[in-house]
Structure formats: C-alpha cells, structure tokens
Motif scaffolding. Structure first.
Motif, PDB file in Angstrom:
ATOM      1  N   CYS A 248      46.922  32.370  46.166  1.00  0.00           N
ATOM      2  CA  CYS A 248      46.038  33.707  46.512  1.00  0.00           C
ATOM      3  C   CYS A 248      46.650  34.657  45.532  1.00  0.00           C
ATOM      4  O   CYS A 248      45.717  35.623  45.164  1.00  0.00           O
ATOM      5  CB  CYS A 248      46.237  33.958  48.083  1.00  0.00           C
ATOM      6  N   GLN A 249      47.998  34.674  45.575  1.00  0.00           N
ATOM      7  CA  GLN A 249      48.546  35.831  44.548  1.00  0.00           C
ATOM      8  C   GLN A 249      48.305  35.695  43.066  1.00  0.00           C
ATOM      9  O   GLN A 249      47.932  36.611  42.392  1.00  0.00           O
ATOM     10  CB  GLN A 249      50.176  35.816  44.654  1.00  0.00           C
ATOM     11  N   SER A 250      48.210  34.299  42.875  1.00  0.00           N
ATOM     12  CA  SER A 250      47.886  33.952  41.533  1.00  0.00           C
ATOM     13  C   SER A 250      46.362  34.450  41.134  1.00  0.00           C
ATOM     14  O   SER A 250      46.160  34.856  40.082  1.00  0.00           O
ATOM     15  CB  SER A 250      48.017  32.497  41.215  1.00  0.00           C
ATOM     16  N   ILE A 251      45.550  34.315  41.974  1.00  0.00           N
ATOM     17  CA  ILE A 251      44.072  34.784  41.849  1.00  0.00           C
ATOM     18  C   ILE A 251      43.891  36.361  41.451  1.00  0.00           C
ATOM     19  O   ILE A 251      43.180  36.905  40.942  1.00  0.00           O
ATOM     20  CB  ILE A 251      43.129  34.002  42.870  1.00  0.00           C
ATOM     21  N   LEU A 252      44.585  36.795  42.637  1.00  0.00           N
ATOM     22  CA  LEU A 252      44.522  38.363  42.748  1.00  0.00           C
ATOM     23  C   LEU A 252      45.124  39.147  41.422  1.00  0.00           C
ATOM     24  O   LEU A 252      44.664  40.164  40.931  1.00  0.00           O
ATOM     25  CB  LEU A 252      45.424  39.032  43.757  1.00  0.00           C
ATOM     26  N   CYS A 253      46.328  38.472  40.881  1.00  0.00           N
ATOM     27  CA  CYS A 253      46.786  39.017  39.612  1.00  0.00           C
ATOM     28  C   CYS A 253      46.095  39.206  38.456  1.00  0.00           C
ATOM     29  O   CYS A 253      46.305  39.885  37.705  1.00  0.00           O
ATOM     30  CB  CYS A 253      48.169  38.832  39.685  1.00  0.00           C
ATOM     31  N   LYS A 254      44.999  38.201  38.459  1.00  0.00           N
ATOM     32  CA  LYS A 254      44.198  37.933  37.484  1.00  0.00           C
ATOM     33  C   LYS A 254      43.080  38.896  37.449  1.00  0.00           C
ATOM     34  O   LYS A 254      42.048  39.284  36.458  1.00  0.00           O
ATOM     35  CB  LYS A 254      43.376  36.362  37.341  1.00  0.00           C
ATOM     36  N   THR A 255      42.813  39.689  38.560  1.00  0.00           N
ATOM     37  CA  THR A 255      41.634  40.637  38.746  1.00  0.00           C
ATOM     38  C   THR A 255      42.241  41.974  39.003  1.00  0.00           C
ATOM     39  O   THR A 255      41.358  42.947  39.299  1.00  0.00           O
ATOM     40  CB  THR A 255      40.882  40.204  39.947  1.00  0.00           C
ATOM     41  N   ILE A 256      43.414  42.293  38.579  1.00  0.00           N
ATOM     42  CA  ILE A 256      43.815  43.698  38.975  1.00  0.00           C
ATOM     43  C   ILE A 256      43.302  44.570  37.868  1.00  0.00           C
ATOM     44  O   ILE A 256      42.954  44.312  36.454  1.00  0.00           O
ATOM     45  CB  ILE A 256      45.354  43.768  38.587  1.00  0.00           C
ATOM     46  N   ASP A 257      42.648  45.717  38.301  1.00  0.00           N
ATOM     47  CA  ASP A 257      42.102  46.897  37.328  1.00  0.00           C
ATOM     48  C   ASP A 257      42.384  47.923  38.101  1.00  0.00           C
ATOM     49  O   ASP A 257      43.099  47.930  39.294  1.00  0.00           O
ATOM     50  CB  ASP A 257      40.581  46.452  37.127  1.00  0.00           C
ATOM     51  N   VAL A 258      42.160  49.381  37.576  1.00  0.00           N
ATOM     52  CA  VAL A 258      42.116  50.555  38.203  1.00  0.00           C
ATOM     53  C   VAL A 258      41.438  50.533  39.614  1.00  0.00           C
ATOM     54  O   VAL A 258      42.308  51.223  40.722  1.00  0.00           O
ATOM     55  CB  VAL A 258      41.513  51.738  37.430  1.00  0.00           C
TER      56      VAL A 258
END
Length: 323
Positions: A248-258
């Motif tokens: 889950c962390q791996s997926i979330l870190c790829k979608t980080i934006d403002v």
C-alpha cells in the motif's frame, strides 16, 4: 567554473561495465561556451560495448524527467571519443537552463538510462525428454477456495455483512488473527468473530490478499482506488500484515501530489510508515509547493491531527534552503 571544466558525481555500473556522467556548466569547448554540456562516458579500459543511453533533466518542481538527448544503440569504444555520448557538446542553451525549473537553489538532477546489449550466447541444448513445469497457480486455487467457501469454519462479521473464512488461512497470514483464533482470547472457541471500525469492502479486499497475496483488480476510478489503498494500509497495520502494508505504501508514494501529500503524510505518521513519511516530507521540501499546500483541505487536517509532521517538514525545508 570555466569552459572545459566538468563535474562528475561518481561511477556507476550497468551491464558489467563502469560508466560516469560528466557535466560541463560552461560548455565543453569554446564553440559551446553559451551551452551546458552533458556526457555519458564509458570508463572501462580496452573494451567495446554495444549500448544506448537517454540523458534527461529532472524538473525540480514536478520531479518528472524530460529527455534532452537520446543516443541510439551503437558501439562505445574505450580507446577513442566514441566512449562519450552524445557526440555533441550542445546539450542545452545555458540561459534557457538557468531560467528553467530544472535548476532550483543550485540543485539539478541528471537522470540517465543506459541499456547494454550483450552478445548472444549459445545455450545448452535442451533434452527432448524434458518436461516443462507450469508456473505456480497456488494463488488461483486459494482464491477459488475463498469464493466457493468450501470448508469454511469461521464467520467474520464486518459492518453488518458476514464473510465465510478458514481459520487456518487467517491465522497463517496475520499474527493478530492467529492470537484471536488459536490463542486464549474469547474468539478462539467461537465460530463467529466481529470486526469493528472497518468497512466491509476493505475487509473483502484484505481477504482477497490473505488468500491470493494479490490486491483485487481495480476499476477506472483512481480517486476511489487510492481511498481503498489508504483504508487497506490501516487494516494491514491493525492486523500486522507487513507485506500488504508495504504494498500500500508503494502505491501511495507514486501518487503523491499537492492535493494528496498532506493526507498521505498524516497516514504515514499515524501508522509508523517511516519510508513513506520521508518521501512525503522530501516532496514538500524539494518541490516549492508549500504555498499551494496550505490551501488544501488535507493541510488543515494534517495541522490538527499531526502537528509534529509539519514541524519536521518545516525544519527540513529550512535546512534544505540553507544548503
């Protein structure tokens, strides 16, 4: 630095060969003194390598790379100038580079993809009597077991919905379930357990992972999918399922934006996701997004629920700007 002088950040290895990047801030030669020059160099001695490379500059605001010069597959000879790529010193006009978002606070990132094509080698002839073994399909069979509910010996109630499951599967995948179902806890003697504070859809997705080691296939609603991933991370932390938590962390870190960084940072703090926390703080400190960030709904939530996260981010921003 002056024309013809370069910076090299160090050696790296690709395909069994040593390479380096050369960056000339004031150009390689007198004909390129109004340009920056960037090269990939083959460092090995007395060798030839068949390779290609793509030299890119990374936007310091979006952290996305842009290809500036591609060298198609060719021979790099360590004994002559073909050891360098590209074969031009006109990489980018320096005034254009200095005014771009590739350069921020005297920092730039050069990204280089090197592909080495090795010579083909004859493999050992296969025996005509060999029998090919099909790939593992254990996840498929366990998934079928979940769908069919055959042999299920415990019912899990979540948000008013009941799920049939197998004690041994839950216990094998989660130490929390193992303590509940086989330990001295009350649920160990019961054929029915109840889970509070979890949505049925989240538990269903977690069950799919327990039986198949895979996340369920997602639909095209990206925002809804990311919300499910956040809930799954919370569930994975609650039931000590480390691989699901890292996934889950791996997926979330790829979608980080403002818009998402504040909520993701708060989640990382609340559930001890150190690497995800560092990635969020790094995004805030290196992307000049603080003004836009404070206007988002997620920032207000972060300020209320995790003020320590903001303190760490601001302290790192201050240190970064002094560098």
């Amino acid at each position: 630095m002056g024309n013809g002088k370069f910076i090299s950040p160090g050696t790296f290895s690709v395909g069994g060969h040593d390479w380096a990047i050369r960056f000339y801030p004031d150009g390689f030669s007198s004909s390129s003194q109004s340009y920056i020059s960037v090269y990939l160099e083959l460092l090995d001695k007395d060798t030839t390598v068949r390779a290609s490379c793509d030299l890119m500059l990374v936007d310091q605001t979006t952290e996305l790379p842009t290809s500036v010069n591609k060298t198609e597959l060719r021979i790099f000879n360590s004994g002559d100038l073909s050891r360098f790529a590209p074969q031009t010193d006109l990489f980018m006009v320096r005034s254009q580079f200095e005014a771009s978002s590739y350069l921020r606070d005297d920092h730039l990132t050069i990204q280089c993809i090197v592909t080495v094509r090795k010579m083909p080698q004859a493999s050992t002839t296969k025996s005509v009597h060999q029998i090919e073994v099909p790939p593992s399909d254990i996840a498929k069979h366990f998934g079928n077991l979940l769908d069919a509910e055959e042999g299920a010996d415990v019912t899990v109630s979540v948000g008013g919905e009941n799920f049939a499951a197998h004690r041994i599967m839950l216990a094998a995948r989660s130490p929390v379930f193992r303590a509940q179902l086989y330990g001295p806890m009350r649920e160990a003697k019961s054929k029915h357990i109840t889970i509070e504070d979890m949505q049925p859809a989240v538990f269903k997705a977690m069950m799919h992972f327990i039986y198949t080691d895979l996340l369920p296939e997602t639909d095209d609603h990206i925002d809804a999918d990311m919300e499910m991933i956040r809930h799954l991370l919370v569930a994975a932390d609650r039931y000590a399922m480390d691989r699901l938590k890292f996934l889950c962390q791996s997926i979330l870190c790829k979608t980080i934006d403002v818009e998402t960084v504040s909520s993701t940072l708060a989640l990382a703090y609340q559930h001890n996701c150190e690497r995800l926390k560092d990635i969020c703080i790094d995004f805030i400190t290196r992307s000049d997004v603080m003004d836009a960030l404070v206007e988002t709904p997620g920032y207000k939530i972060l300020k209320t629920t995790c003020p320590s996260a903001l303190v760490e981010a601001f302290e790192k921003t201050k240190r970064f700007r002094k560098m």
